[in-house]
Design an enzyme around this catalytic site. Structure first.
Site, PDB file in Angstrom:
ATOM      1  N   CYS A  85      36.487  96.013  37.597  1.00  0.00           N
ATOM      2  CA  CYS A  85      35.151  96.077  36.999  1.00  0.00           C
ATOM      3  C   CYS A  85      34.778  97.442  36.444  1.00  0.00           C
ATOM      4  CB  CYS A  85      34.091  95.692  38.026  1.00  0.00           C
ATOM      5  SG  CYS A  85      34.462  94.230  38.987  1.00  0.00           S
ATOM      6  N   CYS A  88      34.739  98.749  32.623  1.00  0.00           N
ATOM      7  CA  CYS A  88      33.680  98.374  31.690  1.00  0.00           C
ATOM      8  C   CYS A  88      32.300  98.821  32.164  1.00  0.00           C
ATOM      9  CB  CYS A  88      33.664  96.866  31.486  1.00  0.00           C
ATOM     10  SG  CYS A  88      34.821  96.295  30.235  1.00  0.00           S
ATOM     11  N   HIS A  89      32.039  98.687  33.453  1.00  0.00           N
ATOM     12  CA  HIS A  89      30.688  98.938  33.952  1.00  0.00           C
ATOM     13  C   HIS A  89      30.527 100.299  34.588  1.00  0.00           C
ATOM     14  CE1 HIS A  89      29.221  94.898  33.118  1.00  0.00           C
ATOM     15  NE2 HIS A  89      30.401  94.470  33.504  1.00  0.00           N
ATOM     16  N   MET A 126      31.312  86.580  29.930  1.00  0.00           N
ATOM     17  CA  MET A 126      31.512  86.696  31.361  1.00  0.00           C
ATOM     18  C   MET A 126      32.705  85.852  31.802  1.00  0.00           C
ATOM     19  SD  MET A 126      30.671  87.796  34.272  1.00  0.00           S
ATOM     20  CE  MET A 126      31.326  87.348  35.865  1.00  0.00           C
ATOM     21  N   HIS A 365      37.248 107.166  21.697  1.00  0.00           N
ATOM     22  CA  HIS A 365      38.484 106.872  22.421  1.00  0.00           C
ATOM     23  C   HIS A 365      39.619 107.761  21.938  1.00  0.00           C
ATOM     24  CE1 HIS A 365      40.910 104.558  25.136  1.00  0.00           C
ATOM     25  NE2 HIS A 365      41.731 104.163  24.175  1.00  0.00           N
ATOM     26  N   HIS A 407      41.933 101.028  17.317  1.00  0.00           N
ATOM     27  CA  HIS A 407      42.765 101.725  18.313  1.00  0.00           C
ATOM     28  C   HIS A 407      43.933 102.359  17.568  1.00  0.00           C
ATOM     29  CE1 HIS A 407      45.329 102.589  21.748  1.00  0.00           C
ATOM     30  NE2 HIS A 407      44.300 102.339  22.546  1.00  0.00           N
TER      31      HIS A 407
END
Length: 581
Positions: A85, A88-89, A126, A365, A407
């Site tokens: 997790c 991302c969070h 989700m 990035h 990317h």
């Protein structure tokens, strides 16, 4: 089996290791129940590694009003969260590319609400972790309760902690005074052995491994000193290794940890300051560290916590993504992911550090220099943009809208037959290749615009590459869920880009029959007449490196060795030293 998922949604996103993510995406492609509704499989496989923070490093914190957890349940939840997790969070659950999951939000939702979302997912992105079988009913319940507790905070990592890990294995005055081996160092390759915690040094002339050097976990990049003598590598566990290529058998001469998770390292390159300093950027804690170039002694630590561009809200965990050394001034270009800020860090006076802050775009990035090495182009991947920094005038030159989740790696510089000097990036989220004009002096009308968009084999591209002596442009699609695409590479004729690509079956040429056989990261030799590709399999499977003749586009050689465990990134000494791409 665990899978990795990239999420931009409002609820829980979960990350695990990349090889298992590919299995999930391939299952989705075979018309089985989708693990990640609403998200293309190539996006699903983005961000391929867990946060390398151990559960025990983040102490339990309890909130009496939140549903209780036992110590064992806390440990289980932290392991799941850090592996799946946090990418991302955020480690602190304050939000990164995913939304915040702090108790003020989750406690209002309640356990039953969170269990439904974790179990069944949502079309917004989700993952349906319970119904897909990735998390058990018990684990879903544990995570729903865990998210209502305060986030366990890993320790900070300051000077005392760094000095405790710092080791000079061979002091500078005891190192060789001249090169003690017969290797052609200019054509040496540093090859990441991702799951082995090592790099393989391969002689580009003989195609033989000359040394396998122990490093940190999952080396992210290799960088060369300005002189070409020293190799700097950094693992995702934030360990920096300094390898002396002059030794009879190249090996470590210094090591240090700069945090608990990291991605970037480089050395000073400006004239008169060559190799005086090294710099490493951390994901946790969010900071960068300037070190002595020849010993890795940490000298200066600077936090990147601060305000987000645009909204100007405070972010406690802005991770340092890529760092490059400027050729125009004694500066490092530090790219901060969550706040979207580019920092020009002047290293002339570390005690009175001058930092020029440039507001760019969120989720910075990776990126690379244009052909003049004046402009640095960096992907703001979740913003679907490329930010261009003028390192001579110290200002933002442009923000360029491109495809979905660019990317570029370092990108690719070449002269477009119609539009002049350009730089190109592939995308993770679609099949586009954005070609951007880079010459404001002689091709002003094309500068900092997408002058053409090529079509690749599909999404999931990680690296694009060419060479000044080549007329070809190579694009991988290593994260594409279609095995035919992920195991091959597309090649474009720069002189005739409109005719589309030729596809090379790299994995088939390797002779390996089993496994996902992902083909990743084209890398040229010094001469620019060979291109090396990693055929990246699972840790227990056979991998290889396939070498292609750039003139004929035929297979030239295959390197196989039991020591080639999960080879990914390859860095030619000369090309990396001189920023040739």
């Amino acid at each position: 089996m665990r899978t990795m998922h990239r999420v931009r949604a409002t609820t829980l996103a979960v990350l695990a290791a990349l090889p298992l993510a590919i299995g999930a995406a391939q299952a989705q492609q075979k018309d089985e129940k989708p693990v990640h509704p609403g998200t293309p499989p190539s996006e699903l496989m983005y961000k391929g590694a867990p946060v390398p923070i151990k559960p025990g490093e983040a102490p339990d914190v309890t909130e009496p009003k939140a549903p209780p957890l036992t110590p064992d349940e806390f440990n289980t939840a932290k392991k799941i969260y850090f592996e799946r997790c946090a990418g991302c969070h955020g480690v602190l659950r304050k939000g990164a590319t995913g939304k915040p999951l702090t108790p003020d939000i989750t406690m209002k939702r309640g356990t039953d609400y969170l269990k439904v979302f974790i179990n069944y997912g949502s079309p917004a992105g989700m993952p349906n972790w319970g119904s897909s079988g990735q998390l058990s009913e018990k684990e879903v319940d544990i995570m729903a309760r865990f998210l209502q507790q305060p986030p366990p905070v890993p320790p900070e990592f300051g000077m005392a902690e760094m000095k405790a890990t710092w080791k000079v294995i061979v002091p500078p005055d005891q190192r060789p005074k001249k090169k003690m081996n017969k290797f052609n160092l200019d054509n040496l390759f540093s090859v990441t052995l991702r799951d082995a915690g090592q790099v393989a040094l391969i002689d580009g002339d003989s195609k033989k491994i000359v040394s396998v050097v122990d490093t940190g976990y999952a080396v992210h990049i290799s960088r060369l000193s300005s002189s070409g003598r020293y190799l700097y590598v950094i693992g995702r566990d934030a360990q920096v290794n300094l390898i002396d290529l002059w030794m009879e058998k190249p090996d470590n001469v210094a090591v240090v940890k700069v945090g608990l998770e990291a991605r970037s390292v480089d050395t000073s390159k400006y004239k008169g300051w060559e190799d005086k300093y090294a710099i490493a950027g951390s994901y946790w804690p969010p900071q960068y560290t300037i070190m002595k170039g020849d010993t890795l002694e940490p000298l200066k630590i600077v936090s990147t916590r601060g305000m987000v561009v645009g909204t100007q809200e405070y972010h406690p965990e802005p991770r340092v993504a890529s760092i490059v050394a400027s050729h125009n001034k004694p500066q490092f270009v530090v790219n901060v992911k969550e706040t979207g800020k580019i920092l020009l860090v002047d290293y002339k006076d570390l005690k009175n550090l001058e930092v020029t802050t440039i507001d760019a775009a969120r989720f910075l990035h990776d990126g690379g220099w244009d052909s003049t090495k004046r402009y640095f182009l960096v992907a703001a991947n979740n913003s679907n943009q490329i930010a261009v920094v003028d390192t001579k005038d110290e200002k933002l030159a442009a923000i360029v809208d491109v495809g979905k989740i660019p990317h570029p790696g370092r990108g690719a510089n070449f002269v477009d037959p119609k539009f002049g000097p350009v730089w190109a990036t592939g995308d993770l989220g679609d099949d586009g290749i954005a070609v951007i004009g880079t010459d404001p002096a002689k091709h002003k009308a094309n500068a900092w615009k997408v002058v053409r968009t090529l079509k690749s084999q599909g999404g999931g591209s990680l690296f694009i590459k060419t060479h000044p002596k080549s007329t070809h442009l190579y694009v991988d699609n290593a994260l594409n869920p279609d095995p035919k695409i992920s195991s091959s590479v597309a090649v474009y004729d720069i002189k005739n880009l409109d005719k589309g690509p030729q596809v090379l079956p790299i994995a088939d040429w390797s002779g390996i029959k089993d496994g996902p056989r992902r083909v990743v990261q084209p890398e040229y030799n010094k001469a620019g007449d060979e291109v090396w590709f990693s055929v990246w399999n699972g840790k227990e499977q056979e991998s290889a490196i396939v070498i292609v003749d750039d003139k004929t586009l035929k297979m030239k050689a295959v390197i196989k060795d039991k020591r080639l465990v999960t080879p990914t990134g390859k860095f030619n000494v000369y090309n990396t030293q001189h920023d040739i791409y």
